[in-house]
Design a protein around this motif. Structure first.
Motif, PDB file in Angstrom:
ATOM      1  N   TRP A 187       0.816  -1.214   0.000  1.00  0.00           N
ATOM      2  CA  TRP A 187       0.000   0.000   0.000  1.00  0.00           C
ATOM      3  C   TRP A 187       0.855   1.271   0.000  1.00  0.00           C
ATOM      4  O   TRP A 187       0.330   2.374   0.149  1.00  0.00           O
TER       5      TRP A 187
ATOM      6  N   SER B  15      -3.794   0.859  -5.012  1.00  0.00           N
ATOM      7  CA  SER B  15      -4.665  -0.219  -4.585  1.00  0.00           C
ATOM      8  C   SER B  15      -3.767  -1.423  -4.324  1.00  0.00           C
ATOM      9  O   SER B  15      -3.288  -2.066  -5.247  1.00  0.00           O
TER      10      SER B  15
ATOM     11  N   GLU C 111      -6.717  -7.876   0.837  1.00  0.00           N
ATOM     12  CA  GLU C 111      -8.042  -7.795   1.468  1.00  0.00           C
ATOM     13  C   GLU C 111      -8.297  -6.460   2.171  1.00  0.00           C
ATOM     14  O   GLU C 111      -9.053  -6.387   3.147  1.00  0.00           O
ATOM     15  N   LEU C 112      -7.631  -5.410   1.677  1.00  0.00           N
ATOM     16  CA  LEU C 112      -7.834  -4.076   2.242  1.00  0.00           C
ATOM     17  C   LEU C 112      -8.319  -3.158   1.130  1.00  0.00           C
ATOM     18  O   LEU C 112      -8.004  -3.363  -0.039  1.00  0.00           O
ATOM     19  N   LYS C 113      -9.125  -2.130   1.507  1.00  0.00           N
ATOM     20  CA  LYS C 113      -9.764  -1.312   0.470  1.00  0.00           C
ATOM     21  C   LYS C 113      -9.108   0.041   0.245  1.00  0.00           C
ATOM     22  O   LYS C 113      -9.335   0.686  -0.758  1.00  0.00           O
ATOM     23  N   SER C 114      -8.337   0.517   1.220  1.00  0.00           N
ATOM     24  CA  SER C 114      -7.778   1.860   1.084  1.00  0.00           C
ATOM     25  C   SER C 114      -6.498   1.949   1.901  1.00  0.00           C
ATOM     26  O   SER C 114      -6.228   1.082   2.749  1.00  0.00           O
TER      27      SER C 114
ATOM     28  N   GLU D 265      -7.352   1.960   5.565  1.00  0.00           N
ATOM     29  CA  GLU D 265      -7.556   0.618   6.127  1.00  0.00           C
ATOM     30  C   GLU D 265      -6.215  -0.082   6.328  1.00  0.00           C
ATOM     31  O   GLU D 265      -6.009  -0.797   7.314  1.00  0.00           O
TER      32      GLU D 265
END
Ligand code: IPE
Length: 272
Positions: free
Chosen positions: A66, A77, A81-84, A87
């Motif tokens: 990230w 991205s 399994e993380l969106k941002s 997160e």
């Protein structure tokens, strides 16, 4: 405090020592158990220990995916399994707390009480010039070991956040907390700084190292978001320039006890 300033030792437990760096959130429990025994012995000897630990696979992998070390970027991205990024920040911090708890529990099993100082609570900015008051590590009771660790910290806008390495914390604590006489960098697979790559059989341990001498190491920039052996050596020699005794050792029980007590020990002594 005057002449009765306590003698303190800062011990950096590298992420490669505490974890399997290539496998997400995998702690080396047996190694951590041995380290806790060593710290308990140092405390029993009346030494004021300050612990700084790294992240290994509890920090670098998600932070890298990230790009948390590069700050705010809404285009990123990173999956896992993380969106941002937000997160990802929460997730890396939770993982760091989990690694920290494993160490704290093991220390407690050996009768060592600790106080935890996550940088996210008291630091702004990354790198050695971070803003934050290290006087919290100037404890007055030997049996109460303060612990901090590499973390995701808030930075001034527009970057907003970044990764603070334990190696930068070690330098600041070592040079700003009164009475620190020794800094020990305890590492995973090597005896200290080697003359060649660690996996090369012909590599020899260097008993001493100073800036300007060859430093052969691998920086796994595909995994690491902080500076590896290069950052460690730079901070180590900067600390030595401040009159602190600095050693890089393999993080084995007996070596941590010896180096932490200022006794002779297999490893590399760092000069300025
Ligand atoms: C890195 O800290 C912190 C995070 C990636 C969250 P360090 O630079 O001290 O960690 P190691 O010792 O290289 O694993």
């Amino acid at each position: 405090m005057g002449k009765d300033v306590a003698e303190r030792v800062v011990i950096k437990l590298g992420g490669g020592l505490l974890t399997d760096k290539s496998s997400l959130c995998t702690a080396k429990y047996e190694v951590i158990a041995e380290i806790a025994i060593a710290i308990a012995e140092l405390v029993r000897r009346g030494i004021f220990v300050i612990i700084v630990h790294g992240a290994g696979s509890f920090g670098h992998l998600k932070a890298k995916s990230w790009q948390l070390h590069l700050g705010r970027n809404d285009e990123i991205s990173g999956g896992m399994e993380l969106k941002s990024q937000d997160e990802a920040i929460s997730s890396v911090r939770r993982d760091m707390d989990e690694l920290n708890e494993i160490l704290v529990a093991e220390l407690s099993r050996n009768g060592v009480a600790s106080t935890i100082h996550p940088p996210r609570e008291w630091v702004v900015g990354s790198g050695v010039g971070f803003k934050g008051d290290v006087s919290r590590f100037a404890t007055s009771r030997c049996g109460q070991v303060p612990i901090t660790f590499g973390d995701v910290v808030t930075c001034d806008p527009p970057v907003d956040f970044g990764i603070l390495s334990g190696d930068d914390l070690v330098y600041r604590i070592g040079t700003e907390v009164p009475g620190v006489s020794r800094i020990i960098f305890a590492m995973g697979d090597v005896d200290g700084i080697m003359s060649g790559l660690p996996e090369d059989d012909t590599s020899l341990l260097l008993n001493s190292w100073r800036p300007g001498e060859a430093l052969i190491g691998e920086h796994h920039s595909n995994i690491d978001v902080t500076g590896g052996i290069f950052l460690k050596s730079e901070r180590a020699s900067q600390a030595a320039a401040n009159g602190i005794e600095v050693m890089m050792i393999k993080g084995l029980r007996e070596r941590i006890i010896a180096a932490g007590s200022g006794e002779d020990c297999v490893g590399t002594k760092i000069f300025a």
